[in-house]
Design an enzyme around this catalytic site. Structure first.
Site, short mmCIF file in Angstrom:
data_model
loop_
_atom_site.label_atom_id
_atom_site.label_comp_id
_atom_site.label_asym_id
_atom_site.label_seq_id
_atom_site.Cartn_x
_atom_site.Cartn_y
_atom_site.Cartn_z
N SER A 1 86.30 36.51 1.79
CA SER A 1 87.65 37.25 1.01
C SER A 1 88.73 37.67 1.63
CB SER A 1 86.83 38.10 -0.01
OG SER A 1 88.12 39.10 -0.90
N THR B 1 99.17 26.69 -9.21
CA THR B 1 100.02 26.89 -8.46
C THR B 1 99.29 27.69 -7.41
OG1 THR B 1 101.44 26.28 -9.81
CG2 THR B 1 102.32 27.41 -7.87
N CYS C 1 80.87 48.04 -6.90
CA CYS C 1 80.58 47.10 -8.16
C CYS C 1 79.58 47.85 -9.07
CB CYS C 1 80.26 45.96 -7.75
SG CYS C 1 81.17 45.28 -6.39
C1 LIG Z 1 83.63 42.16 -2.00
C2 LIG Z 1 82.40 41.26 -1.77
C3 LIG Z 1 82.65 39.91 -2.83
C4 LIG Z 1 83.91 40.05 -3.96
O1 LIG Z 1 85.09 39.60 -3.25
P1 LIG Z 1 86.23 39.52 -4.20
O2 LIG Z 1 87.26 39.05 -3.37
O3 LIG Z 1 86.37 41.12 -4.28
O4 LIG Z 1 85.86 38.91 -5.36
C5 LIG Z 1 81.35 39.14 -2.94
N1 LIG Z 1 80.49 39.45 -1.92
C6 LIG Z 1 80.31 40.29 -1.21
C7 LIG Z 1 79.07 40.65 -0.39
C8 LIG Z 1 81.32 41.27 -1.17
O5 LIG Z 1 81.27 42.37 -0.33
#
Ligand SMILES: *Cc1c(COP(=O)(O)O)cnc(C)c1O
Length: 388
Positions: A201, A239, A327
């Site tokens: 990410s 896009t 989360c």
């Molecule tokens: C933050 C995180 C995600 C989610 O990524 P996003 O870009 O926020 O959707 C998935 N897995 C782990 C281990 C994370 O720390």
């Protein structure tokens, strides 16, 4: 209004965009706004920027640029890997994952379970490690995919991926890993690992939110989640988020160049913080206390009090950190990760996650060392469970 200086200790939740990243991104919102799929010269330039970012990202994980697919983030990459592979290869088959996955993998697996697939959630050791013998024993003829995260976002435990991948491959089973917490922080080599799919990410590596990557070997085929024009080789329509992709590209390049330096700066801060907490606060547990742990992460359970109550007091001092994972902190259920490593409910409730990053300085850690012990003492003095 008086502004409180912020002490940001929550880098596993998100990171600020590096000024160098932002600088690269800006013109793609305005002067170079063009659609990369269009015909004219400016569109060609946007397309070139996309491909340059693809190269930067591929170099960070030692991949071929053609095996990089841009998505909207870690969550989408995880969903695309798990659902995409299963829908391509499996008619109601079997999936193996771990009990400590991020909700992006865990809840995709639960959805599959509701829809007739069988899922095995592997347990972990008291420090959060998956046992390779457990994986070996759980593979069946019907197993389609193994998805096990590289490092855990709450406790920082790093799995022995190479070993686990080899076990899956001996039985011809695909392997995916959520590497959101490791890519850009420690070396990750998709070819050395021989991994089939890997997610990461932008906003965890000093890039923007809303952009992510799925790495996928060419011979591994997946079904798309999003249908539309043929973007990203038909794997992910829509896009392209050009500024975001330029941003994750630059972030990847900067991470590759600065990784060792960041570790050299941050590991001693984390270690000092851990030592001071153990010295100044009685009855604490270090969660995920193994050499196989991310250098920036410290998860502690402070017995007899609530993590949320501690956070509220720390927040008044400008200290930003998490209890469990960001989360799940909106719910009052204890963290599934802390329960999986065998913590009692009450100890899991008293946990804090401190996660450092490249912009932290010694005074950030000093502030927590100064503020935490009196806060704990005060809360414990009000706790019916704490015997003075
Ligand atoms: C933050 C995180 C995600 C989610 O990524 P996003 O870009 O926020 O959707 C998935 N897995 C782990 C281990 C994370 O720390």
């Amino acid at each position: 209004m008086e502004t409180v200086r912020e002490y940001y200790l929550d880098y596993n939740a998100t990171t600020p965009v590096d000024p160098g990243v932002l600088k690269e991104m800006t013109r793609f919102f305005s002067l170079q706004f063009h659609n990369p799929s269009s015909f004219y010269r400016k569109a060609g330039e946007a397309n070139q920027a996309l491909e340059a970012a693809r190269n930067q990202v591929s170099q960070l994980i030692h991949a071929d640029a053609g095996d990089i697919y841009f998505t909207s983030g870690g969550t989408e990459s995880d969903n695309l890997a798990v659902l995409g592979a299963v829908r391509k290869y499996g008619k109601k088959g079997h999936i193996i994952t771990s009990q400590i996955e991020h909700p992006a993998v865990l809840n995709a697996c639960k959805y599959l379970e509701k829809n007739g697939y069988e899922v095995t959630y592997l347990p972990v050791s008291p420090v959060g490690l998956v046992n390779s013998e457990d994986l070996k024993k759980s593979i069946k003829d019907s197993t389609i995919l193994v998805s096990i995260m590289h490092a855990n976002n709450e406790i920082g435990t790093i799995q022995p991926l190479r070993q686990l991948i080899e076990i899956a491959h001996q039985r011809g089973v695909l392997f995916h890993s959520d590497a959101v917490q490791t890519v850009g922080r420690i070396p990750v080599d998709v070819k050395g690992l021989d991994i089939d799919m890997l997610s990461f990410s932008g906003h965890k590596i000093y890039g923007p939110k809303g952009v992510g990557v799925l790495y996928k070997k060419k011979r591994v085929k997946i079904e798309p989640l999003v249908f539309g024009g043929g973007h990203e080789q038909g794997v992910r329509a829509g896009t392209e988020n050009v500024p975001g992709i330029v941003g994750i590209g630059k972030a990847a390049q900067m991470a590759a160049a600065g990784m060792a330096q960041t570790e050299a700066k941050i590991r001693p801060l984390r270690d000092r913080l851990q030592k001071k907490i153990l010295e100044t606060i009685p009855e604490v547990l270090i969660n995920g206390d193994t050499p196989e742990r991310l250098f920036n992460t410290l998860n502690v359970s402070i017995k007899y009090i609530e993590g949320e109550a501690i956070l509220a007091f720390l927040d008044q001092e400008g200290l930003a950190l998490s209890s469990g994972s960001a989360c799940s902190s909106k719910s009052l259920d204890p963290s599934h990760v802390l329960l999986a490593i065998g913590l009692k409910h009450e100890d899991a409730h008293g946990s804090l996650r401190i996660s450092l990053g490249k912009f932290n300085e010694p005074e950030d850690v000093d502030k927590l060392i100064e503020v935490l012990p009196p806060v704990v003492e005060r809360l414990r003095s009000m706790s019916p469970f704490w015997r003075k």
